[in-house]
Design a protein around this motif. Sequence first.
Motif, PDB file in Angstrom:
ATOM      1  N   UNK A 186       0.870  -1.391   0.007  1.00 40.03           N
ATOM      2  CA  UNK A 186      -0.137   0.132  -0.038  1.00 40.03           C
ATOM      3  C   UNK A 186       0.764   0.896   0.081  1.00 40.03           C
ATOM      4  N   UNK A 187       1.934   1.225   0.600  1.00 39.64           N
ATOM      5  CA  UNK A 187       2.808   2.293   0.729  1.00 39.64           C
ATOM      6  C   UNK A 187       3.345   2.647  -0.572  1.00 39.64           C
ATOM      7  N   UNK A 188       3.936   1.515  -1.232  1.00 42.76           N
ATOM      8  CA  UNK A 188       4.270   1.601  -2.717  1.00 42.76           C
ATOM      9  C   UNK A 188       3.256   2.171  -3.685  1.00 42.76           C
ATOM     10  N   UNK A 189       2.153   1.707  -3.587  1.00 46.54           N
ATOM     11  CA  UNK A 189       1.134   2.287  -4.451  1.00 46.54           C
ATOM     12  C   UNK A 189       0.909   3.580  -4.136  1.00 46.54           C
ATOM     13  N   UNK A 190       0.877   4.053  -2.754  1.00 45.59           N
ATOM     14  CA  UNK A 190       0.463   5.407  -2.603  1.00 45.59           C
ATOM     15  C   UNK A 190       1.568   6.061  -2.803  1.00 45.59           C
ATOM     16  N   UNK A 191       2.748   5.915  -2.988  1.00 48.36           N
ATOM     17  CA  UNK A 191       4.054   6.447  -3.455  1.00 48.36           C
ATOM     18  C   UNK A 191       3.949   6.865  -4.890  1.00 48.36           C
ATOM     19  N   UNK A 192       3.417   5.719  -5.784  1.00 48.54           N
ATOM     20  CA  UNK A 192       3.510   5.792  -6.957  1.00 48.54           C
ATOM     21  C   UNK A 192       2.310   6.803  -7.456  1.00 48.54           C
ATOM     22  N   UNK A 193       1.269   6.792  -6.917  1.00 48.61           N
ATOM     23  CA  UNK A 193       0.163   7.433  -7.178  1.00 48.61           C
ATOM     24  C   UNK A 193       0.456   9.012  -6.852  1.00 48.61           C
ATOM     25  N   UNK A 194       1.107   9.182  -5.828  1.00 53.39           N
ATOM     26  CA  UNK A 194       1.606  10.597  -5.381  1.00 53.39           C
ATOM     27  C   UNK A 194       2.459  11.209  -6.267  1.00 53.39           C
TER      28      UNK A 194
ATOM     29  N   UNK B 213       8.657   1.576 -12.840  1.00 56.77           N
ATOM     30  CA  UNK B 213       9.908   0.513 -12.648  1.00 56.77           C
ATOM     31  C   UNK B 213      10.654   0.772 -11.435  1.00 56.77           C
ATOM     32  N   UNK B 214      10.813   1.840 -10.859  1.00 58.72           N
ATOM     33  CA  UNK B 214      11.387   2.113  -9.467  1.00 58.72           C
ATOM     34  C   UNK B 214      10.639   1.597  -8.516  1.00 58.72           C
ATOM     35  N   UNK B 215       9.493   1.707  -8.628  1.00 64.44           N
ATOM     36  CA  UNK B 215       8.547   0.869  -7.426  1.00 64.44           C
ATOM     37  C   UNK B 215       8.511  -0.394  -7.343  1.00 64.44           C
ATOM     38  N   UNK B 216       8.638  -1.068  -8.804  1.00 64.03           N
ATOM     39  CA  UNK B 216       8.880  -2.468  -8.939  1.00 64.03           C
ATOM     40  C   UNK B 216      10.235  -2.863  -8.325  1.00 64.03           C
ATOM     41  N   UNK B 217      11.275  -2.158  -8.713  1.00 61.44           N
ATOM     42  CA  UNK B 217      12.466  -2.627  -7.932  1.00 61.44           C
ATOM     43  C   UNK B 217      12.528  -2.476  -6.518  1.00 61.44           C
TER      44      UNK B 217
END
Length: 590
Positions: free
Chosen positions: A9-17, A31-35
């Motif tokens: 959830x933190x990753x997706x929150x960061x991606x959306x932000x 791609x950064x979030x995936x890594x």
Amino acid sequence: MTQDQTIIFALFGSVFALLLWGRFRYDLVAFSALMVGVLLGVVEGKNAFAGFGHPATLVVALVLVVSAGLVRSGAVFLITRTLVDSSRNLGGHIALMGGIGGVLSAFMNNVAALALLMPVDIQTARKAGRAPGLSLMPLSFATILGGMVTLIGTPPNIIIAAIREEQLGKPFKMFDFAPVGGVAALAGLAFVALIGWRLIPAHGDSATAGDDMSDYIAELTVPADNKLIGKRFSEIEEDSEKADVALIGLIRDGKRRYGRARNSELKGGDTLVLEASPAALDEFRAALSLAFSDEKREEQLNAAGDGVDVIEVVVTENSRLTGRTAQSIGLVWRQRTVLMGISRQGKAIRDHVRKTEVRAGDILLLLVPKDHGQDVTEWLDCLPLAERGLAVTQDSKVWLAIGMFAAAVAAASFGLVYLPVALGCVVVAYVLAKIVPLSELYTHIEWPVVVLLGSMIPLGAALQDAGGTELIAGALIGLTEGLPAWAILTVLMVVTMTLSDVLNNTATTIVAAPVGIQMAQSLCVSPDPFLMAVAIAASAAFLTPIGHKNNTLILGPGGYQFGDYWRIGLPLEVIIVAVSIPAILIFWPL
């Protein structure tokens, strides 16, 4: 909530932000979030790159190549040149162009459909003596609406079909989206053509309706032997008025002298800062024997060939110029091209032109070697703002290209061939028939979108594996407890539509589609209506210029402001929801 759920959830929150912030391009963010997900253990290392071989990713890439083949064969312009007439009234023109755009975007990428029709629309507006901004937004919305009708019309539909195959065992077919998407598209097109275009605000400084698209801030240099040397800046005002050019200021030794330039004596090497249309700028330059940008650049350019051309292009989101300056990409020494002016949202840029950071939607005035305008435009990954002579194949290949594509669509629709395989065969056939040159095969693929999909698909799978989609679905069901099914579908559509207005619709779909399936399973009903609701809502991004690439592309050429979109987009989204919910319940019952 488990540790894995917290991390994902933190990753997706960061991606959306980060997507909402827009400082970094969406493919880098994803791609950064995936890594990070792999390093933190929420995405298995062996599955990290599975998204790049996912059917949805392959179909998106193949559709782009097929779209390029239909363009190069002349199939698209065969339609537009036959049907478009500048003498038609504005409402009729919008209805016709919207219909063409809707049909084209149903069978090719909707961004590509707009890219093809936008120059036609602008040229028609010029001939008719009206502002392009009156018809460009309706055209953009029409191409978005048309993409809802078929599987290959827009990436959200492709993603939803792939997710259905993974989770339910069977994908949606080519025309499964047509009943609901067709109703939504027809209702949307009718609104846009009859009422919507009247809601577009008129801006006094927006794109003009004359022969030239808009005024630019441009720079012309005084050569060392010019007759103006020794004259005061104010003494050339009469010449500027004759050419309809506004004198803004003077640059000397890299410093701007706007306020005190009037009484300055001109020297060799001085740069005049002007506001003018392309034609007026060229007339003024010729009358006073001024140089483009500076002498070294002009000499380099003139030495390249038999003369120069002036072209106008609009900057796309994926252009190599987006977020950079003309100097930083080496526009002059790489392409022997001079950036003469920039127009942004119908307003001329007043900063130092070559050092101004370019944005998506900007219109650029470029000085290019003669007959090299198309090469420069493609190198920059921009779109021309006039009907251009594309390098099309022989007329005999028009029907060959259409026939091969139609055969592939038919084969996939009847289940004879898997869709990615059918599209792959079309691409091979186009290359063998020399409809798409082998050397250009990969240039037509929008690699940032491929990277975005390839990165987000494993993250979406990780969200589901961690139970994240179940949590989101449970929260939405809790909010809608006691409401009828149509109301729950409406809530899902509104939430998805809201996210799509401010985020990338691909990222929105990857999260919303599994949530829709989970909601349906929790309610013990069919998941198909929920997937259809997500499909329509993810594509219906009409409130902002950042919700869909098509909206970004028209921002500069139409002279629009950020707040112009919701005036027509908000009622359009309400109409889409109002007609889609009954259609979903009829064609995809719970």
